[in-house]
Design a protein around this motif. Structure first.
Motif, mmCIF file in Angstrom:
data_model
loop_
_atom_site.group_PDB
_atom_site.id
_atom_site.type_symbol
_atom_site.label_atom_id
_atom_site.label_comp_id
_atom_site.label_asym_id
_atom_site.label_seq_id
_atom_site.Cartn_x
_atom_site.Cartn_y
_atom_site.Cartn_z
ATOM 1 N N LEU A 67 75.104 2.947 -22.728
ATOM 2 C CA LEU A 67 73.928 2.821 -22.694
ATOM 3 C C LEU A 67 73.222 4.137 -23.418
ATOM 4 N N GLY A 68 73.227 4.349 -24.533
ATOM 5 C CA GLY A 68 72.719 5.401 -25.464
ATOM 6 C C GLY A 68 74.130 5.962 -25.689
ATOM 7 N N ASN A 105 54.183 -12.029 -18.122
ATOM 8 C CA ASN A 105 53.769 -11.521 -16.899
ATOM 9 C C ASN A 105 55.025 -11.164 -16.073
ATOM 10 N N SER A 106 56.154 -10.843 -16.655
ATOM 11 C CA SER A 106 57.148 -10.365 -15.750
ATOM 12 C C SER A 106 57.474 -8.973 -16.029
ATOM 13 N N PRO A 107 58.078 -8.284 -14.995
ATOM 14 C CA PRO A 107 58.259 -7.071 -15.169
ATOM 15 C C PRO A 107 58.967 -6.529 -16.464
ATOM 16 N N ASP A 108 58.623 -5.177 -16.788
ATOM 17 C CA ASP A 108 59.172 -4.596 -18.246
ATOM 18 C C ASP A 108 60.834 -4.859 -18.292
ATOM 19 N N PHE A 109 61.256 -4.418 -16.928
ATOM 20 C CA PHE A 109 62.738 -4.416 -17.036
ATOM 21 C C PHE A 109 63.494 -5.832 -17.144
ATOM 22 N N LEU A 110 62.564 -6.911 -17.065
ATOM 23 C CA LEU A 110 63.090 -8.439 -17.160
ATOM 24 C C LEU A 110 62.920 -8.764 -18.559
ATOM 25 N N LYS A 111 63.838 -8.746 -19.386
ATOM 26 C CA LYS A 111 63.673 -8.829 -20.652
ATOM 27 C C LYS A 111 63.313 -10.359 -21.219
ATOM 28 N N GLY A 112 63.890 -11.354 -20.387
ATOM 29 C CA GLY A 112 63.625 -12.752 -20.743
ATOM 30 C C GLY A 112 64.844 -13.462 -20.293
ATOM 31 N N ILE A 113 64.737 -14.571 -20.801
ATOM 32 C CA ILE A 113 65.793 -15.805 -20.580
ATOM 33 C C ILE A 113 66.693 -16.082 -21.825
ATOM 34 N N PHE A 130 68.243 -8.826 -17.800
ATOM 35 C CA PHE A 130 67.724 -7.615 -17.637
ATOM 36 C C PHE A 130 67.900 -6.495 -18.593
ATOM 37 N N ASP A 131 66.991 -5.616 -18.657
ATOM 38 C CA ASP A 131 67.022 -4.360 -19.786
ATOM 39 C C ASP A 131 67.776 -3.342 -18.921
ATOM 40 N N LEU A 132 69.098 -3.032 -18.848
ATOM 41 C CA LEU A 132 69.670 -2.140 -17.970
ATOM 42 C C LEU A 132 69.019 -0.737 -17.979
ATOM 43 N N LYS A 133 68.515 -0.461 -19.577
ATOM 44 C CA LYS A 133 67.985 1.176 -19.863
ATOM 45 C C LYS A 133 67.002 1.079 -18.976
ATOM 46 N N SER A 134 65.981 0.132 -19.223
ATOM 47 C CA SER A 134 64.667 0.227 -18.473
ATOM 48 C C SER A 134 65.111 0.277 -16.819
ATOM 49 N N MET A 135 65.980 -0.405 -16.382
ATOM 50 C CA MET A 135 66.059 -0.386 -14.971
ATOM 51 C C MET A 135 66.404 0.835 -14.352
ATOM 52 N N ILE A 136 67.306 1.470 -15.146
ATOM 53 C CA ILE A 136 67.976 2.951 -14.826
ATOM 54 C C ILE A 136 66.964 4.066 -15.255
ATOM 55 N N ASN A 137 65.867 3.650 -16.048
ATOM 56 C CA ASN A 137 65.096 4.657 -16.325
ATOM 57 C C ASN A 137 65.618 5.672 -17.421
ATOM 58 N N LEU A 138 66.397 5.149 -18.001
ATOM 59 C CA LEU A 138 66.965 6.004 -19.511
ATOM 60 C C LEU A 138 65.768 6.326 -20.502
ATOM 61 N N GLU A 139 65.859 7.485 -20.822
ATOM 62 C CA GLU A 139 64.926 7.928 -21.621
ATOM 63 C C GLU A 139 65.220 7.119 -23.048
ATOM 64 N N ASP A 140 66.337 7.117 -23.323
ATOM 65 C CA ASP A 140 66.901 6.471 -24.801
ATOM 66 C C ASP A 140 66.487 4.897 -24.735
ATOM 67 N N LEU A 192 71.515 -6.329 -20.379
ATOM 68 C CA LEU A 192 71.458 -6.034 -21.863
ATOM 69 C C LEU A 192 72.256 -4.571 -21.843
ATOM 70 N N VAL A 193 73.166 -4.461 -22.812
ATOM 71 C CA VAL A 193 73.723 -2.942 -22.703
ATOM 72 C C VAL A 193 73.658 -2.849 -24.374
ATOM 73 N N ASP A 194 73.872 -1.493 -24.588
ATOM 74 C CA ASP A 194 74.322 -1.202 -26.455
ATOM 75 C C ASP A 194 75.587 -1.604 -26.649
ATOM 76 N N GLU A 195 76.632 -1.642 -25.779
ATOM 77 C CA GLU A 195 77.989 -1.935 -26.208
ATOM 78 C C GLU A 195 78.807 -1.645 -25.335
ATOM 79 N N VAL A 196 79.776 -3.010 -25.274
ATOM 80 C CA VAL A 196 80.846 -2.938 -24.245
ATOM 81 C C VAL A 196 82.058 -2.436 -24.798
ATOM 82 N N THR A 197 82.634 -1.538 -23.883
ATOM 83 C CA THR A 197 83.633 -0.665 -24.761
ATOM 84 C C THR A 197 85.050 -1.106 -24.204
ATOM 85 N N GLU A 198 85.470 -1.166 -22.936
ATOM 86 C CA GLU A 198 86.614 -1.597 -22.628
ATOM 87 C C GLU A 198 86.702 -2.132 -21.150
#
Lengths: 152, 359
Positions: free
Chosen positions: A17-18, A43-51, A62-72, A93-99
């Protein structure tokens, strides 16, 4: 904050994430989606990106960055990790799955009062990876939203 | 009939009566935050849509009814809705949460059952006095059965239930109420918030996996597609902006000598309103109440399978599921009975607020 070193081996899925790296228990992971169309629910919370439509099944994402309050918050998310929480499939939702990584003595359990969803840290090859409990995170965020939204 | 100035929550139920010393405003706006006697409990978000009735116990029967419904192979949305309606005895999650918070903070929550004497004249006025006396005494009413709308219209026999947050004893509350004339009996019991049903979830969260195929109209709102069941649609209209008037913040349209209130779904769903002279509206009807849902565009008629949105969306009551379209995209299925019911509550509040100025 408290620490405890564990030697129980287990596997984790790591992702970015970032610039930061995180890990979850691979056992709860169902699948990883590439870029996919996410439909907003008004009308759903910001951290719920959609379906998303996963083979005819509707899965919340869910937008994981928003859920853990990441600035990036740059919108560079390219993967959705589908996990099973309480028998329900849920996407994060994440930026990149690594391993997928096998962990033995590299894991240290942690309790952080202000972020109780972080259950530990993995230190491997100069990498510091935070281990997340997605269920705790999800339950905490949804409860806070429902209480704030309704009784506010 | 003279209306008494009860003040409602933002979605139409009670939550007190205007007491000058309690900081209430006689010209309260819909959705505005209210200051309460005890501060934090009574903000704008009080979800009261389904607070009209409640009952104790029965958790198992509630669960059984839901299970029974969703285990049917292909129940229709209406069947599910019927079961939900029959479960309307459930107490609101919000009332439970508020009660628990109050109890945690050292308040008492009481359930008061008030019986008026038989054939009493002006029942509404009598109950208004009860409200006033209770709140003047430093207590707070958080819920009533029947709703204040029904109390105002005298749509009740002679019994009213109230939920009261207070620091007083049951006997003090009993005495406050019974001192009002024409009260036959009062019973005040401590409410522990245990053993009560929680709020009924949105239809979308309890749909079965094998949901029915439904004929829908697909419409565009903002950059997303939504579905409306054809069975709920009365007609489609295109309006000239000159024919749309605004009364008490509600837009209305005149369609073939009929006045139809309009609910702009672009605002409601938080989309940027597209400024165009032409407006499209879907006139929907539920239990003889009509309203026009303003959308950006009509797309096409379609037959879709409606899927559950899952537990996460249990409070998304505007939607009764997600329709999977032929191109694998998802159109959220609007719950027309819920939207019409909610919108008509807003209309009632507006009308009644207008009437308060004349009292």
């Amino acid at each position: 904050m408290t620490f405890k070193i564990t030697h129980e081996p287990f596997d984790v899925l790591t992702f970015k994430l970032g610039e930061k790296e995180y890990a979850i228990d691979v056992g709860i992971t169902e699948m990883i989606l590439g870029k996919c169309k996410i439909f907003k629910v008004p009308n759903s919370p910001d951290f719920l990106k959609g379906i998303v439509n996963l083979r005819g099944e509707i899965i919340p994402v869910f937008d994981l960055k928003s859920m853990i309050n990441l600035e990036d918050r740059e919108n560079s998310c390219s993967n959705v990790i589908i996990v099973k929480i309480d028998a329900d499939k849920t996407g994060f939702l994440v930026d990149e799955v690594t391993e997928i990584m096998s962990i033995r003595s590299e894991f240290t359990t942690m309790k952080i009062v202000s972020a109780n969803y972080i259950k530990g840290a993995i230190i491997k090859q100069n990498r510091l990876i935070s281990f997340l409990d997605l269920q705790d995170l999800l339950v905490g965020k949804m409860s806070a939203f429902e209480l704030g939204g309704k009784v506010g | 009939m003279k209306m008494f100035p009860f003040v409602r929550g933002n979605k139409g139920n009670l939550v007190g009566c205007p007491v000058p010393n309690a900081g209430y405003s006689m010209t309260i706006n819909i959705g505005c935050a209210r200051r309460s006697l005890h501060g934090r409990y009574f903000g704008r978000g009080f979800d009261s849509h389904r607070l009209h009735q409640f009952s104790k116990g029965g958790d198992d029967s509630l669960t059984d009814k839901v299970d029974e419904t969703i285990s049917k192979e292909n129940p229709t949305l209406d069947q599910i809705r019927t079961v939900k309606k029959s479960m309307s005895g459930a107490i609101s999650d919000s009332v439970l949460k508020v009660s628990k918070l109050a109890i945690k903070d050292g308040f008492q929550v009481y359930e008061a059952i008030i019986n008026l004497v038989k054939d009493v004249a002006m029942k509404s006025a009598r109950i208004y006095m009860v409200f006033k006396r209770i709140e003047e005494d430093g207590n707070q009413i958080i819920f009533s059965e029947p709703s204040v709308v029904d109390i105002e219209k005298e749509n009740f026999d002679k019994t009213v239930k109230l939920f009261i947050i207070t620091k007083k004893s049951t006997s003090e509350i009993e005495s406050t109420i019974s001192n009002i004339s024409e009260i036959e009996s009062v019973s005040v019991e401590k409410f522990t918030a245990e053993g009560y049903q929680t709020e009924i979830p949105a239809v979308a969260s309890i749909l079965p996996p094998n949901s029915p195929v439904i004929k829908v109209l697909l419409v565009k709102i903002g950059d997303q597609t939504y579905a409306i069941a054809i069975s709920n649609i009365e007609r489609l209209i295109s309006l000239d902006s000159q024919n749309v008037k605004t009364i008490e913040k509600i837009e209305i349209a005149s369609v073939e000598e009929e006045i139809i209130p309009l609910l702009d779904m672009r605002d409601y769903f938080g989309n940027v309103k597209i400024s165009n002279a032409r407006q499209n509206a879907v006139i929907v009807e539920h239990e003889s109440v009509k309203c026009g849902l303003v959308v950006d565009d009509f797309i096409k008629k379609d037959e879709v399978t409606v899927k559950t949105l899952g537990k996460i969306f249990k409070n998304a009551k505007e939607f009764c599921g997600g329709a999977i379209l032929q191109d694998d995209s998802i159109a959220l299925m609007m719950d027309i009975p819920y939207l019409v019911e909610k919108f008509s509550q807003v209309l009632k509040i507006n009308v009644n607020i207008g009437q308060q100025h004349d009292i």
